[in-house]
Design a protein around this motif. Structure first.
Motif, PDB file in Angstrom:
ATOM      1  N   ARG A  96    -138.729 -14.609  69.634  1.00  0.00           N
ATOM      2  CA  ARG A  96    -137.000 -14.530  70.366  1.00  0.00           C
ATOM      3  C   ARG A  96    -136.572 -13.516  69.665  1.00  0.00           C
ATOM      4  O   ARG A  96    -135.159 -12.884  69.854  1.00  0.00           O
ATOM      5  CB  ARG A  96    -136.831 -15.856  70.028  1.00  0.00           C
ATOM      6  CG  ARG A  96    -137.514 -16.498  71.311  1.00  0.00           C
ATOM      7  CD  ARG A  96    -136.551 -18.107  70.908  1.00  0.00           C
ATOM      8  NE  ARG A  96    -137.200 -19.234  71.801  1.00  0.00           N
ATOM      9  CZ  ARG A  96    -137.601 -19.834  72.062  1.00  0.00           C
ATOM     10  NH1 ARG A  96    -136.797 -20.927  71.262  1.00  0.00           N
ATOM     11  NH2 ARG A  96    -137.860 -20.720  73.013  1.00  0.00           N
ATOM     12  N   TRP A  98    -137.019  -9.905  69.831  1.00  0.00           N
ATOM     13  CA  TRP A  98    -136.370  -9.455  70.314  1.00  0.00           C
ATOM     14  C   TRP A  98    -134.979  -8.661  70.905  1.00  0.00           C
ATOM     15  O   TRP A  98    -134.780  -8.171  70.701  1.00  0.00           O
ATOM     16  CB  TRP A  98    -136.929  -8.775  72.051  1.00  0.00           C
ATOM     17  CG  TRP A  98    -138.603  -7.809  72.386  1.00  0.00           C
ATOM     18  CD1 TRP A  98    -138.332  -6.765  73.217  1.00  0.00           C
ATOM     19  CD2 TRP A  98    -139.256  -7.023  71.281  1.00  0.00           C
ATOM     20  NE1 TRP A  98    -139.126  -6.044  72.854  1.00  0.00           N
ATOM     21  CE2 TRP A  98    -139.973  -6.226  71.813  1.00  0.00           C
ATOM     22  CE3 TRP A  98    -139.774  -7.585  69.906  1.00  0.00           C
ATOM     23  CZ2 TRP A  98    -140.630  -5.242  70.867  1.00  0.00           C
ATOM     24  CZ3 TRP A  98    -140.786  -6.554  69.356  1.00  0.00           C
ATOM     25  CH2 TRP A  98    -141.032  -5.290  69.491  1.00  0.00           C
ATOM     26  N   ALA A  99    -135.176  -9.813  71.572  1.00  0.00           N
ATOM     27  CA  ALA A  99    -133.225 -10.210  72.055  1.00  0.00           C
ATOM     28  C   ALA A  99    -132.603 -10.375  70.944  1.00  0.00           C
ATOM     29  O   ALA A  99    -131.388 -10.134  70.457  1.00  0.00           O
ATOM     30  CB  ALA A  99    -133.232 -11.465  73.262  1.00  0.00           C
ATOM     31  N   GLY A 102    -131.740  -6.652  69.858  1.00  0.00           N
ATOM     32  CA  GLY A 102    -131.440  -5.879  70.815  1.00  0.00           C
ATOM     33  C   GLY A 102    -131.995  -4.842  71.469  1.00  0.00           C
ATOM     34  O   GLY A 102    -132.140  -3.814  72.294  1.00  0.00           O
ATOM     35  N   THR A 104    -135.713  -4.430  74.536  1.00  0.00           N
ATOM     36  CA  THR A 104    -135.390  -4.820  75.864  1.00  0.00           C
ATOM     37  C   THR A 104    -136.312  -5.610  76.633  1.00  0.00           C
ATOM     38  O   THR A 104    -137.911  -5.011  75.395  1.00  0.00           O
ATOM     39  CB  THR A 104    -135.854  -3.590  76.745  1.00  0.00           C
ATOM     40  OG1 THR A 104    -134.063  -3.068  76.979  1.00  0.00           O
ATOM     41  CG2 THR A 104    -135.572  -3.917  77.970  1.00  0.00           C
ATOM     42  N   LYS A 105    -137.221  -6.624  76.668  1.00  0.00           N
ATOM     43  CA  LYS A 105    -138.421  -7.350  77.288  1.00  0.00           C
ATOM     44  C   LYS A 105    -139.008  -6.166  78.254  1.00  0.00           C
ATOM     45  O   LYS A 105    -137.996  -5.625  78.764  1.00  0.00           O
ATOM     46  CB  LYS A 105    -137.572  -8.370  77.470  1.00  0.00           C
ATOM     47  CG  LYS A 105    -139.315  -9.379  78.040  1.00  0.00           C
ATOM     48  CD  LYS A 105    -138.608 -10.718  78.998  1.00  0.00           C
ATOM     49  CE  LYS A 105    -139.522 -11.205  80.184  1.00  0.00           C
ATOM     50  NZ  LYS A 105    -139.370 -12.514  80.132  1.00  0.00           N
ATOM     51  N   SER A 114    -136.096   1.337  75.433  1.00  0.00           N
ATOM     52  CA  SER A 114    -135.085   0.438  75.009  1.00  0.00           C
ATOM     53  C   SER A 114    -134.668   0.927  73.555  1.00  0.00           C
ATOM     54  O   SER A 114    -135.330   1.260  72.367  1.00  0.00           O
ATOM     55  CB  SER A 114    -136.455  -0.672  73.906  1.00  0.00           C
ATOM     56  OG  SER A 114    -135.174  -1.451  73.915  1.00  0.00           O
TER      57      SER A 114
END
Length: 201
Positions: A96, A98-99, A102, A104-105, A114
């Motif tokens: 979590r 990553w989000a 900012g 990108t998954k 990204s």
């Protein structure tokens, strides 16, 4: 003369990054949040408070030290180090962090852009880990990131608790140290990625 060294941040004391002449390892005692360069980095920031069980543990036990995402700024510091000094950051797939920061998954196979860098998902089982250990990478460098092993072989072991599929559906569980350890082949790949950035600085 340009130094050919790289720094490995948030690594296990006396782990696989120690004893290498071209790697400057930063373990818990050195506090990688204090890294100020000048080398490209490999960053392995702590992941325990960014996984799906973090919210469960916080609801069960409470305490600020269990609050999801409350890692003392380790992930943010690692991300800043990669963005500034270039190199690669590694975290478990579905993190979590990553989000929250900012990024990108990753979707599918291969690298995708990204922000200032690139992201991908790679399985460490392709590099000798005994569990699948799906992993997300974030890379920043002047050169495009190299191709990796994109195959996803099923590991013979698993990380963490036995699940609800029943005894026949479970695999042997790895020790915490082995589960957290970076396979030598994967370590060497990450070192190669970071060294690809040496001439950037």
């Amino acid at each position: 003369m340009i130094s050919r060294r790289i720094a490995a941040l948030y690594v296990q004391t006396d782990g696989c990054y120690y004893g290498l002449p071209d790697v400057d390892p930063w373990d818990l005692a050195r506090d990688a949040r204090q890294y100020r360069g000048p080398h490209p980095v490999i960053a392995h920031p702590p992941c325990q408070l960014w996984g799906p069980l973090a919210a469960v543990n916080f609801a069960r036990y409470g305490g600020e030290h269990n609050r999801p995402g409350n890692d003392g700024g380790c992930f943010a510091s690692a991300l800043a180090a990669v963005n500034h000094w270039h190199g690669v950051l590694e975290h478990p797939a579905m993190t979590r962090a990553w989000a929250a920061h900012g990024l990108t998954k990753p979707v599918g196979l291969g690298w995708q852009r990204s922000g200032a860098g690139w992201v991908c998902e790679v399985w460490q089982s392709a590099y000798g880990h005994r569990a699948n250990k799906a992993t997300w990478l974030y890379y920043v460098g002047e050169q495009p990131p190299p191709e990796l092993r994109w195959d996803r072989p099923r590991g013979s072991h698993q990380v963490g608790w036995q699940d609800k599929r029943g005894k026949a559906g479970n695999k042997p569980t790895l020790s915490k140290r082995e589960a957290n350890a970076t396979p030598v082949e994967f370590r060497d790949t990450l070192i190669s990625i970071a060294k690809n950035c040496i001439d950037d600085l």
